[in-house]
Design an enzyme around this catalytic site. Sequence first.
Site, short mmCIF file in Angstrom:
data_model
loop_
_atom_site.label_atom_id
_atom_site.label_comp_id
_atom_site.label_asym_id
_atom_site.label_seq_id
_atom_site.Cartn_x
_atom_site.Cartn_y
_atom_site.Cartn_z
N SER A 17 40.80 46.81 60.93
CA SER A 17 41.74 47.84 61.37
C SER A 17 42.56 47.23 62.20
O SER A 17 43.73 46.34 61.93
CB SER A 17 40.99 48.79 62.27
OG SER A 17 41.46 49.93 62.65
N ASP A 50 39.85 55.91 53.45
CA ASP A 50 39.93 55.50 55.06
C ASP A 50 40.84 56.59 55.51
O ASP A 50 41.95 56.64 55.25
CB ASP A 50 40.58 54.09 54.96
CG ASP A 50 40.57 53.33 56.25
OD1 ASP A 50 40.63 54.24 57.26
OD2 ASP A 50 40.13 52.31 56.20
N HIS A 97 36.15 54.09 57.15
CA HIS A 97 37.05 53.28 57.64
C HIS A 97 36.44 51.71 57.46
O HIS A 97 35.19 51.28 58.03
CB HIS A 97 37.19 53.52 59.30
CG HIS A 97 38.38 52.77 59.95
ND1 HIS A 97 39.53 52.17 59.12
CD2 HIS A 97 38.37 52.03 61.03
CE1 HIS A 97 40.18 51.77 59.97
NE2 HIS A 97 39.70 51.41 61.23
#
Length: 530
Positions: free
Chosen positions: A248, A470, A498
């Site tokens: 991320s 995602d 995610h």
Amino acid sequence: MPRRPRSVIALLAALVLTALVLTTGGCTLPAFAPDGADSPADPGAGAGTPDTASTPGAAAQWRPCAAVPEKLVGRGAAGMTYDCATVAVPRDWAKPDSGATYDVAMIRVHSKSQKNRIGSLLINPGGPGGSGIDYAVYLSFGPQMGGLPTEITDKFDLIGFDPRGVGRSSPLKCISDRDQDANFGSDPDPVSQAEFDEVAALNKKIADGCGQKYGDQLPFFSTEQAARDIDALRAAVGDQKLTYLGYSYGTLLGATYAQLFPQNVRALVLDGAIDPTETYVKGSETQAKGFERAFGNFTKWCKAHPGTCPISADPRGAVTDAMAKAEVSPVAYSDGRKATSGWIFYGLISSLYTESGWTSLARAIDDLQAGDAKGIMDLADQYAEREQDGTYSNLFDANLAVNCADTDAAPTVQRVRQLQSQWRKKYPIFGAPLAIGMLPCVYWPGKRDPYPAGKANGAPPIVVVGTTGDPATPYENTADLAAMLGTGHVLTWEGEGHTAYPSTPCVVQAVDGYLIDLKVPQEGLRCPAK
């Protein structure tokens, strides 16, 4: 009560954090407080790190710190040892000899069965604001508990670190617990001007408070400063080149490192890509689109599984109706709070990070309709890193400081108001809140230090992993980041939630082969959902 990881997917739901400010005060999805600390007075307390850091540029001085995994999950992983160290880094890398430093805390996880060691694998779970120390502990429990494959721990020491301002690393703390409660509970889509002004005033109060406390230090919490810290950590652990796993926001941190130090890169895995070329406004809209798409996937699943999803007759209607009713008559919760539309929204966000969270969301909304707010408040508190006693970690403080330091083109208040209306039409549930989420950086008092967005000239191949479902870092970012770096290679997981690694054997095989043997995954490789 501490929350326990169930699998890597659950860990990623709880710990792999989003990269942009999502709602008022910032966007993250952690479930574990960084050592439960609410004060920056002692960043090493409970971490097993030295009381004072070494001088900048010195090698890490490791000390055993079995107390860290014991505090987080009750024990350490079998066959693993845990050591901690603190490294001093210049506060401002533009003036490295000023004498002012921050302390960056690390943990080293070493497998007793390790053979033919390659080096260290530095890990960042995202955020900004996620604790890499905590995350390395969780990942140390091996594949049977949802951790990293033994093929990786047999070749690498795991190095988790809390970036500057986060957790145990000179933590930044400037938002009171009361303001956090008000922030999370506030209307995510204030329609009337009076309601909007109230939310805006809270955001300004929070931003001003951080400015009053940290002043000229605020630019020093930028991504570029943290990326330069990573090179100091690489040297401190004794690696000539960096091997890195970033999720991320950690992809942005890794991409920035690759541009600054391409000659020092051995292998980078960037999972859940941020596109550094997007503007602040465009990045917020991209997230709105991603969450709206993920919610659509949830509703399809819900309708197809009525036995598991009690709101299957009309899942979208059930969620929107719950939020609308909360505007008028929110359900009371046992701790004195009320399940306002804000808390419901955060519970919704929390549940969309993994496919396994969909069941929890459906049950929580169904219970809420029956007057029981526990499920939705538990989801929201997990997202917010709010403890049962009402205290918060410093995750959102750090998240806000980093995001706003990175942002050089925040919109005006008037533009936010316009986008709120426009995005509400395009992304009915998530558009307006994502627009409102830009307000903190609109009011941010600190100078800005935007990160670079260009080629990593001279870097070896870099693997960029994307998940088609995602919500927080939409799949479209994957190819964009790979193209920007110039040396990026895309690996696709056709799954939900995610981030991807280590979700399926296909993903594991491809990433492990790259980290261990530097074998770049087959061009265009797409791994199935299961």
